[in-house]
Design an enzyme around this catalytic site. Structure first.
Site: not given
Length: 430
Positions: A402, A406
């Protein structure tokens, strides 16, 4: 006689392998060495090997100790030899070249009948264990062979002599209580804690796995996305084609190359999943090199890599998958086979898991887990209305970093893999 000083260097072991760790010196300064005789043992990330001498002479100096990390091409020891021999020595002898071809994956703990169980406290190099396995020498038989090395250690030459005379004359066996038998250290031998539990030291590969897994969790911000996929057409197509494929190609057609092909296509559509992180920079990888997580017979894990996977057709993919899987099982992977991966796939469904949350294989930013394929009741939409039918379904579990990936990208990528599989052409030729 005119003498010369020969530099023993760490040989090249594959295009992507830059260094190795010295795990054991088989010779010490002052020892006489024959040409092509093993001098030391080394280990790369997941594969072990012996380094032979290119010349005959006397080992005069070692420049590194056990557990030191050495670069490829770096001088690791000096051997004193006669000048004529040193001049005649090829830049890379056949034995040194053989290191790249015959590196042995360490397999410390396998079934009770495997030679790696031999010798309670007696050490065997990976090469010796592999030779014994190939010659069908049992653990008990291996333990009885007298070794000429330090502390009665069994080396390659001892085993070759034994094999050459095996079955032709009574075997020379070690005495019941060998005087020079090595003593197992408390850290290496199982230690009973309370008469029932045991304290057993991890083997080298398991220690590396521990380090890599923990380092990955400390490095990447792991997030998961899950997608259910209808693979009914894939299953039907494979059932129809697998016998023809095996007769024509001499290879089994498993589900793995089909999934690998889908992942490679999806990575072409989403190149930002084919990256790595270097500080504040993103490295966009040109090649799509798919890692294929594989369980070894001893329970450890290794990840051989299919290079340029997006350039392979399904036949090529099947051959690459089968080749790497077979060599992983038999300990014949080369160091370069586990290097250069840009994205990894792991098949947790092999062990019956429906889905999983795999840990990213650094320095990659994503890993896909393939769940078990199951027959399930499902709603089927048609122009005439909905009805319930039996479909073949599975879950894809996508773990991604992350920091740079995304949810939109991570979710879209795994959804694209699912779309490719669900749109499988049942009339496809291969």
């Amino acid at each position: 006689m005119l003498m010369a000083r020969f530099e023993l260097k760490l040989p090249k072991m594959g295009e992507s392998v830059a260094e190795a760790t010295i795990t054991n010196w088989l010779k010490k300064p002052g020892d006489t060495i024959e040409m092509d005789e093993a001098v030391l043992e080394i280990a790369t990330d997941k594969v072990d090997s012996e380094v032979p001498s290119e010349v005959a002479g006397v080992l005069t100096e070692v420049l590194f100790q056990e557990n030191d990390v050495v670069k490829v091409g770096q001088t690791i020891a000096y051997i004193e030899t006669d000048a004529a021999t040193a001049t005649a020595a090829a830049p890379v002898s056949e034995a040194v070249a053989h290191v790249e071809k015959t590196v042995i994956a360490a397999q410390e703990t396998v079934s009770a009948t495997d030679v790696s169980q031999a010798g309670e406290g007696r050490f065997y190099s990976p090469l010796v264990k592999n030779m014994a396995k190939q010659e069908n020498i049992s653990a008990a038989e291996l333990d009885q062979i007298v070794g000429s090395g330090k502390d009665g250690r069994l080396n390659k030459e001892d085993l070759l002599k034994y094999i050459a005379t095996r079955g032709t004359k009574p075997q020379t066996v070690a005495p019941a209580t060998p005087v020079a038998a090595p003593v197992a250290t408390p850290s290496a031998a199982p230690v009973s804690l309370n008469g029932e539990d045991e304290r057993v030291e991890m083997d080298r590969m398991r220690k590396l796995i521990v380090h890599h897994m923990q380092a990955s969790l400390n490095t990447s911000a792991h997030v998961q996305s899950f997608v259910e996929v209808d693979v009914t057409n894939v299953v039907k197509w494979r059932d129809k084609m697998k016998n023809t494929f095996e007769k024509r190609e001499g290879e089994k057609l498993t589900f793995t190359p089909i999934f690998m092909e889908a992942v490679a296509k999806a990575l072409r559509d989403f190149p930002m999943m084919n990256i790595s992180v270097d500080g504040d920079f993103i490295i966009k990888k040109k090649a799509i090199n798919l890692g294929m997580a594989a369980a070894l017979p001893n329970g450890n894990l290794i990840v051989p890599v299919i290079k340029n996977a997006d350039q392979l057709n399904l036949v090529g993919m099947a051959k690459a998958v089968n080749d790497l899987a077979n060599r992983a099982k038999t300990g014949k992977l080369k160091p370069d086979d586990t290097q250069g991966g840009t994205y990894t796939v792991t098949n947790v469904g092999t062990f019956g898991s429906v889905f999983g949350t795999p840990i990213i294989n650094q320095p990659q930013v994503g890993i896909l887990a393939l769940g078990a394929i199951r027959k399930v009741p499902a709603v089927i939409e048609t122009p005439e209305g909905d009805f319930i039918g039996i479909r073949q379904k599975m879950y894809l579990s996508h773990s991604y970093d992350h920091r740079v990936v995304d949810g939109a990208l991570g979710g879209s990528f795994v959804k694209r893999v699912a779309e490719i599989l669900e749109a499988w052409d049942v009339n496809r030729e291969v």
